[in-house]
Design an enzyme around this catalytic site. Structure first.
Site, mmCIF file in Angstrom:
data_model
loop_
_atom_site.group_PDB
_atom_site.id
_atom_site.type_symbol
_atom_site.label_atom_id
_atom_site.label_comp_id
_atom_site.label_asym_id
_atom_site.label_seq_id
_atom_site.Cartn_x
_atom_site.Cartn_y
_atom_site.Cartn_z
ATOM 1 N N TYR A 156 -57.620 14.503 -52.561
ATOM 2 C CA TYR A 156 -58.119 15.771 -52.839
ATOM 3 C C TYR A 156 -56.746 16.517 -53.260
ATOM 4 O O TYR A 156 -55.822 15.905 -53.836
ATOM 5 C CB TYR A 156 -58.048 16.359 -51.403
ATOM 6 C CG TYR A 156 -59.502 16.015 -50.442
ATOM 7 C CD1 TYR A 156 -59.906 14.620 -50.434
ATOM 8 C CD2 TYR A 156 -60.292 17.102 -50.103
ATOM 9 C CE1 TYR A 156 -61.048 14.480 -50.117
ATOM 10 C CE2 TYR A 156 -61.546 16.637 -49.461
ATOM 11 C CZ TYR A 156 -61.871 15.468 -49.579
ATOM 12 O OH TYR A 156 -63.125 15.063 -49.096
ATOM 13 N N ALA A 185 -62.542 7.672 -35.325
ATOM 14 C CA ALA A 185 -63.886 8.175 -36.104
ATOM 15 C C ALA A 185 -64.914 7.415 -36.155
ATOM 16 O O ALA A 185 -65.694 7.693 -35.086
ATOM 17 C CB ALA A 185 -63.372 8.487 -37.572
ATOM 18 N N ARG A 186 -65.239 6.217 -36.817
ATOM 19 C CA ARG A 186 -66.389 5.741 -36.678
ATOM 20 C C ARG A 186 -66.725 4.955 -35.183
ATOM 21 O O ARG A 186 -67.900 4.966 -34.793
ATOM 22 C CB ARG A 186 -66.513 4.439 -37.466
ATOM 23 C CG ARG A 186 -66.722 4.830 -39.153
ATOM 24 C CD ARG A 186 -66.546 3.620 -40.114
ATOM 25 N NE ARG A 186 -65.071 3.225 -39.988
ATOM 26 C CZ ARG A 186 -64.995 2.162 -40.686
ATOM 27 N NH1 ARG A 186 -65.621 1.575 -41.341
ATOM 28 N NH2 ARG A 186 -63.650 1.830 -40.707
ATOM 29 N N GLN A 199 -59.597 20.955 -40.039
ATOM 30 C CA GLN A 199 -58.914 20.344 -41.208
ATOM 31 C C GLN A 199 -59.167 21.197 -42.376
ATOM 32 O O GLN A 199 -60.454 21.644 -42.922
ATOM 33 C CB GLN A 199 -59.675 18.987 -41.177
ATOM 34 C CG GLN A 199 -58.919 18.225 -42.623
ATOM 35 C CD GLN A 199 -59.886 17.161 -43.170
ATOM 36 O OE1 GLN A 199 -61.006 17.192 -43.573
ATOM 37 N NE2 GLN A 199 -59.168 16.036 -42.774
#
Length: 401
Positions: free
Chosen positions: A177, A352-353, A107
């Site tokens: 971002y 993810a988690r 990424q």
């Protein structure tokens, strides 16, 4: 107790699928999760081991996050800059992941208003001049020349990612971002070719993605993490994000979009969902940041109850509008959710988690010994990113031996 799935039924989730020039062995991607294992931005054994564990657990691809395109684009000083030197070091990571029949993505991005300039000891950039809490001061609007440099830096990072052995490059177009901040009418007040209507606010992203594809070539996949909704009043929302996604699709440089939402700058819990671990988060910060969080933390970290597949209602709008491959992200914890996503036309799911809690979960799904992950959505993992991102409910290695 684990729930047994009918293992005799052939699940599409464990069939190979194409992602640009790649063939993924199944439909599971480990989503980018800042690993907290890059002291002073260096590649460590701990970082390599983090991704090898995911590879052993059955994911088709794991994602290294977050790789900055320049020193000023780091989130803070403990962020990897994907320069030529780090590319050599990262080759060790990609080789180790490949040894387990798993692909690996980098990424890449510029943190923009989310950058901690004091930690970085470098200035950052914004679409328009404004105060940034992470920067602890004003961040000035980028000049056209500076944006040209940003585009060039994305290209250099893409070349370095290929040299490092990455199979895919994920361009960060989300979470407030730098590039995604240009999408936002709330953050982008420019009146030049990079600001104004949704078409011009998409210009930087389109140029960045085009440069990444040109420099990466046709042997790696290029995907983008893309905000559907900033979760902020006056921010980027479906009326603009659907149009922008259509532009990115028509440009033809991306192999897939990974759909997300929220703003690390203004509304981070929008893309986490679950309990707010405010006490743990305050305790993890330096003194000045602890004071700031005590004063404004509850306003910044809003509460959104966890829901399984919480981005699916928004993502359906993109599935209806686009033909390109889409990756569903957000609260994917169960095999029924995975099956639903694939049945509705999403090519992959990103987790993810659930994989922080149990990196072996995908193997367990495949074996039919479990249908649901163990994550309880406490989000206490958020407070661990400064000393090694992890699930606090998992035993330490010394405890599990």
């Amino acid at each position: 107790m684990p729930v047994t799935i009918d293992a005799t039924r052939k699940s599409e989730a464990f069939t190979p699928a194409r992602l640009g020039p790649l063939t993924l062995k199944n439909r599971f991607i480990k989503a980018a999760t800042f690993e907290g294992r890059m002291p002073r931005g260096e590649v460590t054994d701990d970082l390599v081991d983090f991704h090898v564990e995911v590879a052993r657990g059955g994911a088709a691809m794991t994602t290294v996050a977050y790789c900055a395109i320049s020193p000023g684009g780091r989130v803070h000083r403990d962020t990897v800059v994907l320069d030529a030197r780090r590319a050599v070091a990262l080759r060790r990571l990609t080789d180790a992941v490949h040894a387990h029949d798993t692909l690996v993505s980098a990424q890449i991005g510029h943190a923009g208003l989310v950058a901690n300039t004091r930690s970085n000891r470098a200035p950052t950039l914004a679409p328009s001049t404004r105060f940034s809490a992470p920067a602890m001061g004003l961040v000035h609007a980028a000049t056209t020349a500076q944006l040209d440099e940003v585009i060039s830096d994305f290209g250099a990072a893409a070349r370095n990612a290929v040299d490092a052995g990455f199979d895919a490059i994920e361009v960060h177009l989300g979470h407030g971002y730098l590039v995604s901040s240009f999408f936002s009418p709330n953050l982008n007040k420019r009146d030049d070719s990079f600001g104004g209507d949704a078409l011009r606010r998409a210009e930087l992203a389109r140029r960045v993605v085009e440069r990444v594809r040109r420099e990466a070539g046709d042997t790696v996949a290029v995907i983008a993490k893309f905000n559907m909704d900033d979760g902020v009043r006056g921010g980027f929302w479906l009326t603009d994000s659907l149009l922008t996604a259509g532009l990115l699709e028509s440009d033809g440089h991306l192999d897939a979009l990974e759909l997300t939402g929220g703003s690390s700058l203004l509304n981070p819990m929008y893309y986490f969902r679950g309990d707010v671990p405010m006490a743990e988060f305050i305790a993890s910060q330096p003194a000045i940041a602890r004071l700031g969080l005590r004063l404004i933390g509850r306003r910044m970290f809003r509460t959104y109850p966890f829901e399984e597949a919480f981005f699916l209602p928004l993502a359906r709008q993109f599935r209806e509008a686009l033909t390109m491959p889409l990756i569903l992200l957000g609260g994917v914890n169960t095999m029924p959710t995975v099956e639903t996503a694939l049945a509705e036309g999403f090519e992959f799911v990103a987790m993810a988690r659930a994989l922080l809690r149990d990196p072996q979960l995908i193997n367990q799904f495949h074996a039919g010994t479990r249908s649901e992950g163990l994550c309880v959505h406490c989000t206490k993992c958020m407070a661990t990113i400064y000393d090694g991102t992890r699930c606090v409910l998992r035993p330490e290695p010394s405890e599990s031996q």
